[in-house]
Design a protein around this motif. Structure first.
Motif, short mmCIF file in Angstrom:
data_model
loop_
_atom_site.label_atom_id
_atom_site.label_comp_id
_atom_site.label_asym_id
_atom_site.label_seq_id
_atom_site.Cartn_x
_atom_site.Cartn_y
_atom_site.Cartn_z
N ALA A 244 6.91 12.89 3.00
CA ALA A 244 7.08 12.59 1.57
C ALA A 244 8.01 11.39 1.42
O ALA A 244 9.23 11.53 1.44
CB ALA A 244 7.66 13.80 0.85
N PRO A 245 7.44 10.19 1.29
CA PRO A 245 8.29 9.00 1.15
C PRO A 245 9.05 8.99 -0.16
O PRO A 245 8.57 9.52 -1.18
CB PRO A 245 7.28 7.84 1.21
CG PRO A 245 6.00 8.43 0.74
CD PRO A 245 6.01 9.86 1.21
N ARG A 246 10.22 8.38 -0.13
CA ARG A 246 11.01 8.27 -1.36
C ARG A 246 10.26 7.49 -2.42
O ARG A 246 10.32 7.82 -3.61
CB ARG A 246 12.34 7.57 -1.03
CG ARG A 246 13.25 7.36 -2.23
CD ARG A 246 13.78 8.65 -2.75
NE ARG A 246 14.86 8.46 -3.74
CZ ARG A 246 15.46 9.46 -4.37
NH1 ARG A 246 15.10 10.72 -4.11
NH2 ARG A 246 16.41 9.23 -5.24
N HIS A 247 9.54 6.46 -1.99
CA HIS A 247 8.78 5.62 -2.91
C HIS A 247 7.30 5.72 -2.55
O HIS A 247 6.86 5.14 -1.55
CB HIS A 247 9.26 4.17 -2.84
CG HIS A 247 10.73 4.02 -3.14
ND1 HIS A 247 11.25 4.24 -4.38
CD2 HIS A 247 11.77 3.71 -2.32
CE1 HIS A 247 12.56 4.04 -4.35
NE2 HIS A 247 12.91 3.73 -3.12
N PRO A 248 6.50 6.46 -3.34
CA PRO A 248 5.09 6.66 -3.00
C PRO A 248 4.28 5.38 -2.90
O PRO A 248 3.20 5.38 -2.31
CB PRO A 248 4.59 7.54 -4.16
CG PRO A 248 5.80 8.26 -4.64
CD PRO A 248 6.92 7.27 -4.50
N ASP A 249 4.80 4.28 -3.47
CA ASP A 249 4.03 3.03 -3.37
C ASP A 249 4.00 2.49 -1.94
O ASP A 249 3.32 1.49 -1.67
CB ASP A 249 4.56 1.97 -4.35
CG ASP A 249 6.03 1.64 -4.13
OD1 ASP A 249 6.63 2.13 -3.15
OD2 ASP A 249 6.59 0.90 -4.96
N ARG A 250 4.68 3.13 -1.01
CA ARG A 250 4.60 2.76 0.40
C ARG A 250 3.46 3.49 1.11
O ARG A 250 3.33 3.42 2.34
CB ARG A 250 5.91 3.08 1.12
CG ARG A 250 7.10 2.26 0.67
CD ARG A 250 8.24 2.29 1.69
NE ARG A 250 8.74 3.61 1.97
CZ ARG A 250 8.65 4.20 3.16
NH1 ARG A 250 8.07 3.60 4.18
NH2 ARG A 250 9.15 5.43 3.33
N ALA A 251 2.64 4.20 0.37
CA ALA A 251 1.61 5.05 0.98
C ALA A 251 0.67 4.27 1.89
O ALA A 251 0.34 4.73 3.00
CB ALA A 251 0.82 5.76 -0.12
N ASP A 252 0.21 3.10 1.46
CA ASP A 252 -0.72 2.32 2.30
C ASP A 252 -0.07 1.92 3.61
O ASP A 252 -0.70 1.98 4.69
CB ASP A 252 -1.19 1.08 1.55
CG ASP A 252 -2.12 1.41 0.39
OD1 ASP A 252 -2.61 2.55 0.34
OD2 ASP A 252 -2.32 0.52 -0.47
N GLN A 253 1.18 1.51 3.56
CA GLN A 253 1.92 1.15 4.77
C GLN A 253 2.03 2.35 5.72
O GLN A 253 1.85 2.22 6.93
CB GLN A 253 3.30 0.64 4.39
CG GLN A 253 4.24 0.40 5.55
CD GLN A 253 5.68 0.17 5.08
OE1 GLN A 253 5.91 -0.11 3.91
NE2 GLN A 253 6.62 0.31 5.99
N LEU A 254 2.33 3.51 5.13
CA LEU A 254 2.47 4.71 5.95
C LEU A 254 1.13 5.14 6.52
O LEU A 254 1.05 5.58 7.68
CB LEU A 254 3.09 5.83 5.13
CG LEU A 254 4.53 5.60 4.67
CD1 LEU A 254 5.02 6.76 3.82
CD2 LEU A 254 5.45 5.43 5.87
N ALA A 255 0.08 5.03 5.72
CA ALA A 255 -1.26 5.39 6.22
C ALA A 255 -1.63 4.53 7.42
O ALA A 255 -2.21 5.03 8.41
CB ALA A 255 -2.29 5.23 5.11
N THR A 256 -1.26 3.26 7.38
CA THR A 256 -1.53 2.37 8.51
C THR A 256 -0.76 2.82 9.75
O THR A 256 -1.30 2.84 10.86
CB THR A 256 -1.14 0.93 8.15
OG1 THR A 256 -1.93 0.49 7.04
CG2 THR A 256 -1.35 -0.01 9.32
N ALA A 257 0.51 3.18 9.58
CA ALA A 257 1.33 3.64 10.70
C ALA A 257 0.79 4.94 11.29
O ALA A 257 0.81 5.15 12.51
CB ALA A 257 2.77 3.82 10.24
N ILE A 258 0.28 5.81 10.44
CA ILE A 258 -0.28 7.09 10.91
C ILE A 258 -1.57 6.84 11.70
O ILE A 258 -1.77 7.37 12.79
CB ILE A 258 -0.53 8.03 9.72
CG1 ILE A 258 0.79 8.42 9.06
CG2 ILE A 258 -1.27 9.29 10.20
CD1 ILE A 258 0.62 9.12 7.71
N ARG A 259 -2.44 6.00 11.16
CA ARG A 259 -3.71 5.70 11.84
C ARG A 259 -3.46 5.02 13.18
O ARG A 259 -4.18 5.27 14.17
CB ARG A 259 -4.59 4.82 10.96
CG ARG A 259 -5.11 5.50 9.70
CD ARG A 259 -6.15 4.65 9.01
NE ARG A 259 -6.56 5.24 7.73
CZ ARG A 259 -6.10 4.85 6.54
NH1 ARG A 259 -5.19 3.86 6.47
NH2 ARG A 259 -6.51 5.44 5.45
#
Length: 401
Positions: A244-259
């Motif tokens: 759960a990121p503090r700022h949800p607008d980082r979701a795309d960045q996090l999705a890339t790191a997960i993939r």
């Protein structure tokens, strides 16, 4: 006498200022544009932060009595009115202004939130025999040093306090040293903790035992968390992570790191509600994630952001892990660590610490129980205070106002 002369001069000068326009708020705080109606209880809070802290107390009192909430700021006034409370800007600490206010409201009891100490207000309340309570009182070391140079002002204020609950032991000690009668002390009460202390912690379960929540993470924290999860998942296929990121607008960045790590995941913003790795990229749902996880790593602490509050995971009975950077909440984390409800870790030791707790679910559950116990102890029980205020509000006034 000096206080009276000074405040009367100040009031005269401010009255002159209101004659030349551009002083709408000033006129309101001097009660020159109308007066509030009568109320059994007058609650004063400086602004939004204090109102939020005292919200539970105010809601309870408002359900029992006529109530007036005052605040020093327009934003505080908006917050109070949005909550449905009868509210007004607070009167300035000036003799005629305060007299008009007290004549109009005729309170049976006055309640001050946290740290507002006004010499003339205290004097007039005492003269009219209106009980004055201060709840969740704070007194920093710096403020105590300043007030100690003005014993003629602070002494009478504190001696006229009917009852006071301090936020913590240090504040209590400083207030006593400044002149508060020990007989006025009530049990300590930390207003900011009353809301989390009202949360009903979910029961322990095997699902919670194997679910980790990384709460309110910042850049630089997600990668070591994902790496730790990947390493542990190889040995524990049933392991679950809620990121759960503090700022949800980082979701795309996090999705890339997960993939990039080859981890299958689901995304809350896409409608998912579960999965071995759930990217919780929405706002306002943190209580849901705390309730699902038995272990919580609080974000902003593996990197130097000062850490986020430990009290929400404590409220839900989570075993709390945090990094070394917790300056924003140093005392709470220290209390939790000392009691055994929290442990410090870093990016290097995180996989080992998580592995240990996952292998010993009883230990993790015990940490969560301890964390909740520390929260309850530090929050305090508001019931005796509420009963005291209610009893005072039900009494007939000692004098005509």
């Amino acid at each position: 006498m000096i206080l009276a002369a000074t405040t009367r001069l100040a009031e005269t000068l401010l009255r002159w200022r209101t004659l030349f326009g551009g002083a709408g708020k000033l006129r309101k705080r001097m009660l020159l544009d109308g007066q509030p109606g009568r109320a059994d209880i007058w609650v004063h809070a400086a602004s939004v932060g204090e109102l939020n802290s005292a919200a539970m107390l105010i809601e309870t009192l408002a359900a029992r009595h006529t109530l007036l909430v005052t605040t020093n700021s327009e934003t505080g006034l908006e917050r109070a009115r949005a909550a449905g409370w009868n509210a007004a800007l607070a009167p300035l600490d000036l003799p005629d202004t305060l007299a008009r206010f007290l004549n109009a409201v005729s309170p049976r009891v006055a309640v001050t939130v946290e740290a507002e100490l006004w010499p003339l207000r205290a004097k007039l309340l005492a003269a009219r025999r209106v009980p004055h309570l201060i709840v969740g009182a704070r007194m920093s070391e710096r403020s105590a040093r300043r007030w100690s140079r003005l014993p003629g002002l602070i002494g009478p204020v504190l001696r006229n306090v009917t009852a006071l609950s301090a936020q913590n032991g240090d504040s209590e000690t400083r207030l006593l040293a400044l002149g508060l009668p020990r007989s006025a002390l009530l049990p300590r009460l930390d207003l900011k903790l009353l809301a989390p202390a009202r949360v009903t912690a979910p029961p322990a379960s095997e699902m919670r035992d194997r679910t980790i929540l990384a709460a309110s993470t910042h850049p630089g924290e997600d990668e070591p968390i994902l790496d730790a999860f990947l390493a542990l998942q190889a040995r524990r296929p049933d392991l679950r992570l809620i990121l759960a990121p503090r700022h949800p607008d980082r979701a795309d960045q996090l999705a890339t790191a997960i993939r990039a790590r080859g981890i299958a995941f689901a995304q809350r913003s896409g409608g998912a509600n579960d999965g071995p790795l759930l990217l919780a990229d929405t706002l306002g749902e943190m209580p849901l994630w705390y309730g699902r996880a038995g272990i919580c790593l609080t974000g902003g602490s593996l990197v130097d952001h000062g850490g986020h509050t430990p009290w929400e995971p404590a409220a839900h009975g989570c075993a709390i892990l945090h990094g070394p950077h917790v300056s924003n909440h140093a005392e709470p984390y220290a209390a939790l660590e000392q009691a055994g409800g929290a442990r410090v870790t870093d990016a290097t030791s995180l996989p080992a610490v998580l592995s240990e707790l996952l292998a010993a679910p009883d230990q993790a559950r015990r940490m969560g129980q301890i964390a909740r116990g520390v929260l309850d102890e530090q929050a305090g029980d508001p019931a005796p205070l509420l009963d005291l205020i209610t009893g005072l509000a039900q009494k007939a006034p000692d004098t005509d106002i």
